[in-house]
Scaffold this active site. Structure first.
Site, PDB file in Angstrom:
ATOM      1  N   TYR A   1      -7.044  -8.046   8.696  1.00 46.65           N
ATOM      2  CA  TYR A   1      -8.160  -7.470   7.933  1.00 46.65           C
ATOM      3  C   TYR A   1      -9.375  -8.419   7.965  1.00 46.65           C
ATOM      4  O   TYR A   1      -9.389  -9.373   8.740  1.00 46.65           O
ATOM      5  CB  TYR A   1      -7.695  -7.115   6.509  1.00 46.65           C
TER       6      TYR A   1
ATOM      7  N   ASN B   1       0.892 -11.104  16.221  1.00 43.89           N
ATOM      8  CA  ASN B   1       0.580 -11.155  17.649  1.00 43.89           C
ATOM      9  C   ASN B   1       0.806  -9.763  18.222  1.00 43.89           C
ATOM     10  O   ASN B   1       1.912  -9.223  18.117  1.00 43.89           O
ATOM     11  CB  ASN B   1       1.506 -12.166  18.341  1.00 43.89           C
TER      12      ASN B   1
ATOM     13  N   THR C   1       0.856  -1.190   0.000  1.00 48.01           N
ATOM     14  CA  THR C   1       0.000   0.000   0.000  1.00 48.01           C
ATOM     15  C   THR C   1       0.888   1.236   0.000  1.00 48.01           C
ATOM     16  O   THR C   1       1.759   1.370   0.853  1.00 48.01           O
ATOM     17  CB  THR C   1      -0.902  -0.034   1.250  1.00 48.01           C
TER      18      THR C   1
ATOM     19  N   GLN D   1      -4.302  -7.694  -5.567  1.00 47.81           N
ATOM     20  CA  GLN D   1      -4.626  -8.123  -4.206  1.00 47.81           C
ATOM     21  C   GLN D   1      -5.975  -7.538  -3.798  1.00 47.81           C
ATOM     22  O   GLN D   1      -6.134  -6.321  -3.686  1.00 47.81           O
ATOM     23  CB  GLN D   1      -3.548  -7.693  -3.191  1.00 47.81           C
TER      24      GLN D   1
ATOM     25  N   ASN E   1      -3.283 -10.455   8.022  1.00 48.97           N
ATOM     26  CA  ASN E   1      -2.807  -9.162   8.541  1.00 48.97           C
ATOM     27  C   ASN E   1      -3.849  -8.389   9.346  1.00 48.97           C
ATOM     28  O   ASN E   1      -3.817  -7.163   9.416  1.00 48.97           O
ATOM     29  CB  ASN E   1      -2.260  -8.274   7.407  1.00 48.97           C
TER      30      ASN E   1
ATOM     31  N   HIS F   1      -6.656 -11.129   0.071  1.00 52.78           N
ATOM     32  CA  HIS F   1      -5.924 -10.690   1.270  1.00 52.78           C
ATOM     33  C   HIS F   1      -6.667 -11.219   2.500  1.00 52.78           C
ATOM     34  O   HIS F   1      -7.556 -10.560   3.035  1.00 52.78           O
ATOM     35  CB  HIS F   1      -5.814  -9.178   1.285  1.00 52.78           C
TER      36      HIS F   1
ATOM     37  N   GLY G   1       9.101  -7.018   0.097  1.00 55.57           N
ATOM     38  CA  GLY G   1       8.308  -5.802   0.200  1.00 55.57           C
ATOM     39  C   GLY G   1       9.204  -4.577   0.161  1.00 55.57           C
ATOM     40  O   GLY G   1       9.444  -3.987  -0.907  1.00 55.57           O
TER      41      GLY G   1
ATOM     42  N   ARG H   1      -3.302 -15.126   1.160  1.00 56.13           N
ATOM     43  CA  ARG H   1      -2.205 -14.731   2.032  1.00 56.13           C
ATOM     44  C   ARG H   1      -2.493 -15.082   3.475  1.00 56.13           C
ATOM     45  O   ARG H   1      -3.595 -14.823   3.975  1.00 56.13           O
ATOM     46  CB  ARG H   1      -2.013 -13.215   1.902  1.00 56.13           C
TER      47      ARG H   1
HETATM   48  C1  LIG Z   1       4.625   0.346   3.040  1.00 54.37           C
HETATM   49  C2  LIG Z   1       4.048  -1.031   3.210  1.00 54.37           C
HETATM   50  C3  LIG Z   1       2.790  -1.308   2.702  1.00 54.37           C
HETATM   51  C4  LIG Z   1       2.248  -2.592   2.800  1.00 54.37           C
HETATM   52  N1  LIG Z   1       1.032  -2.863   2.230  1.00 54.37           N
HETATM   53  C5  LIG Z   1       0.545  -4.120   2.209  1.00 54.37           C
HETATM   54  C6  LIG Z   1      -0.650  -4.435   1.501  1.00 54.37           C
HETATM   55  O1  LIG Z   1      -1.294  -3.596   0.848  1.00 54.37           O
HETATM   56  N2  LIG Z   1      -1.078  -5.715   1.546  1.00 54.37           N
HETATM   57  C7  LIG Z   1      -0.396  -6.701   2.232  1.00 54.37           C
HETATM   58  O2  LIG Z   1      -0.815  -7.866   2.219  1.00 54.37           O
HETATM   59  N3  LIG Z   1       0.755  -6.422   2.876  1.00 54.37           N
HETATM   60  C8  LIG Z   1       1.246  -5.176   2.865  1.00 54.37           C
HETATM   61  N4  LIG Z   1       2.448  -4.912   3.479  1.00 54.37           N
HETATM   62  C9  LIG Z   1       3.268  -6.030   3.995  1.00 54.37           C
HETATM   63  C10 LIG Z   1       4.277  -6.473   2.921  1.00 54.37           C
HETATM   64  O3  LIG Z   1       3.594  -7.095   1.839  1.00 54.37           O
HETATM   65  C11 LIG Z   1       5.324  -7.461   3.463  1.00 54.37           C
HETATM   66  O4  LIG Z   1       4.648  -8.535   4.070  1.00 54.37           O
HETATM   67  C12 LIG Z   1       6.244  -6.804   4.482  1.00 54.37           C
HETATM   68  O5  LIG Z   1       6.797  -5.594   3.982  1.00 54.37           O
HETATM   69  C13 LIG Z   1       7.388  -7.761   4.850  1.00 54.37           C
HETATM   70  O6  LIG Z   1       8.192  -8.054   3.738  1.00 54.37           O
HETATM   71  P1  LIG Z   1       9.643  -7.383   3.579  1.00 54.37           P
HETATM   72  O7  LIG Z   1      10.390  -7.689   4.842  1.00 54.37           O
HETATM   73  O8  LIG Z   1      10.258  -8.009   2.373  1.00 54.37           O
HETATM   74  O9  LIG Z   1       9.424  -5.895   3.444  1.00 54.37           O
HETATM   75  C14 LIG Z   1       2.992  -3.622   3.447  1.00 54.37           C
HETATM   76  C15 LIG Z   1       4.248  -3.325   3.979  1.00 54.37           C
HETATM   77  C16 LIG Z   1       4.785  -2.058   3.866  1.00 54.37           C
HETATM   78  C17 LIG Z   1       6.165  -1.781   4.402  1.00 54.37           C
END
Ligand SMILES: Cc1cc2nc3c(=O)[nH]c(=O)nc-3n(C[C@H](O)[C@H](O)[C@H](O)COP(=O)(O)O)c2cc1C
Length: 370
Positions: A181, A234, A27, A101, A179, A176, A323, A228
């Site tokens: 939601y 937690n 996001t 997503q 997380n 999705h 991410g 997902r």
């Molecule tokens: C800025 C930001 C926005 C995110 N938006 C979403 C999202 O829209 N949907 C989702 O399932 N996870 C979202 N996440 C979680 C990421 O998909 C991912 O699980 C998380 O960044 C961990 O991966 P990484 O360590 O490679 O960054 C977001 C994470 C960040 C940092």
């Protein structure tokens, strides 16, 4: 010695990936225009990242009821479909693949997104967290519990959104379901105290999710659909890991095995503090679910190149989603191929900032940024 499996092709259901470097859903709150419509800036951002084996789009709302953040895109209107078509066509023109997503925030929302009314959830239980209101943080409120008719409407919204995603040119969708939601709010005993067909037993708590898969199956092949799980949330987003959390997720995964899905996208424990002292927690998420899930796995959560190769070599997953590394490195695949250093990400521009921190991270080859 590090192998290069990460850069090799893989098939997830009907999705043929040119490499195993997936872009995780992110996001970025850049749909800054009326109607939450994807725009040219978003087209540039996704096009820069088309070398990913698969892009999973940012969370994309199935309905206005699903909103929880400012400037997040939707996929319920013709304008939104047309906006997303510009994104998918540009990604495809660069040889990339992109799934949408599909997202409903449920109680992780604020009344300001719902004409002053409370958001909806499985039960009327306040997550008691602070949410971003566009300028600062606001306390969440007690949501309204969805009626059975409301739940059927949510299921229909997901089916329509999946159809719209196909019309917009996406290669598939990711539900999705995690997380904190809406689906997670149904799965978890901490947020679901219903006594009807959508609460109580594992089967009942998972019912809305499987109703949604059934609705999506009517509009697209399920080998283009992923989902997902982030089972170890937690103390985050109002969720807890409790005595039946792992068994609940196992029930969801076993049920999903019947559907012939493209993939399960799993998040590892990102910070040991997340589960410290919790006797019901799993330390290794992919290792736990690999034998249970009869479908390809994407692992995620603070991976680097070396850890990805270890997971792939050990057969723990089929692809890895990154991410934050994709936020800061539009050419992440190229950097992995050259073993080049990565740019650091600037968290202050994750959820705001227009072009800054969005389309201006440097690539090794500047022509990518043109
Ligand atoms: C800025 C930001 C926005 C995110 N938006 C979403 C999202 O829209 N949907 C989702 O399932 N996870 C979202 N996440 C979680 C990421 O998909 C991912 O699980 C998380 O960044 C961990 O991966 P990484 O360590 O490679 O960054 C977001 C994470 C960040 C940092």
């Amino acid at each position: 010695m590090m192998t290069d499996k990460l850069l090799s092709p893989v098939r997830l259901g009907a999705l043929e990936l040119k490499n195993r470097v997936v872009m995780a859903p992110l996001t970025r709150c850049r749909a800054i225009n009326p109607g939450t419509v994807p725009n040219e800036l978003m087209v540039r951002y996704y096009t820069q990242r088309a070398s990913a084996g698969l892009i999973i789009s940012e969370g994309t709302l199935v309905s206005p009821q699903g909103r929880g953040y400012p400037f997040t895109p939707g996929i319920w209107s013709e304008e939104q479909i047309a906006g997303w078509r510009l994104v998918t066509e540009a990604v495809h023109a660069q040889g990339g693949k992109i799934v949408c997503q599909l997202w409903h925030c449920g109680r992780l929302s604020l009344p300001q997104y719902h004409d002053g009314q409370p958001p909806v959830s499985a039960s009327a239980i306040n997550p008691e967290i602070k949410m971003f209101n566009g300028a600062g943080l606001s306390d969440t409120v007690t949501p309204r519990a969805l009626s059975v008719e409301d739940i059927q409407a949510v299921v229909a919204d997901f089916g329509r959104a999946a159809k719209n995603a196909i019309d917009a040119g996406f290669d598939g969708v990711e539900v999705h379901s995690s997380n904190g939601y809406l689906f997670h709010q149904f799965f978890s005993a901490c947020s679901n105290t219903r006594t009807d067909a959508y609460g109580g037993s594992f089967e009942n708590r998972a019912r809305i999710f499987f109703d949604v898969l059934d609705a999506i199956a009517k509009v697209m092949p399920l080998d283009r659909v992923g989902f997902r799980l982030n089972p170890m949330m937690n103390g985050m987003h109002g969720m807890t890991v409790d005595v039946d959390t792992v068994a609940m997720w196992e029930h969801v995964v076993r049920g999903a095995n019947r559907y012939g899905l493209a993939y399960l996208h799993l998040t590892e424990v990102m910070d040991p503090k997340q589960i410290d002292g919790n006797p019901h927690a799993l330390a290794q998420v992919s290792a736990h679910f690999r034998p249970i899930a009869h479908m390809p796995l994407i692992s995620n959560g603070r991976f680097d190149q070396a850890k990805s190769e270890q997971f792939l070599d050990a057969g723990l997953c089929d692809a890895v989603a990154f991410g934050v590394p994709w936020i800061a490195n539009p050419d992440l695949v190229e950097r992995f191929a050259r073993k080049a250093p990565l740019n650091a990400a600037d968290p202050s521009t994750f959820y705001m900032g227009g072009e800054k921190g969005y389309v201006d991270y440097p690539a090794l080859d500047p022509s990518l940024m043109a």
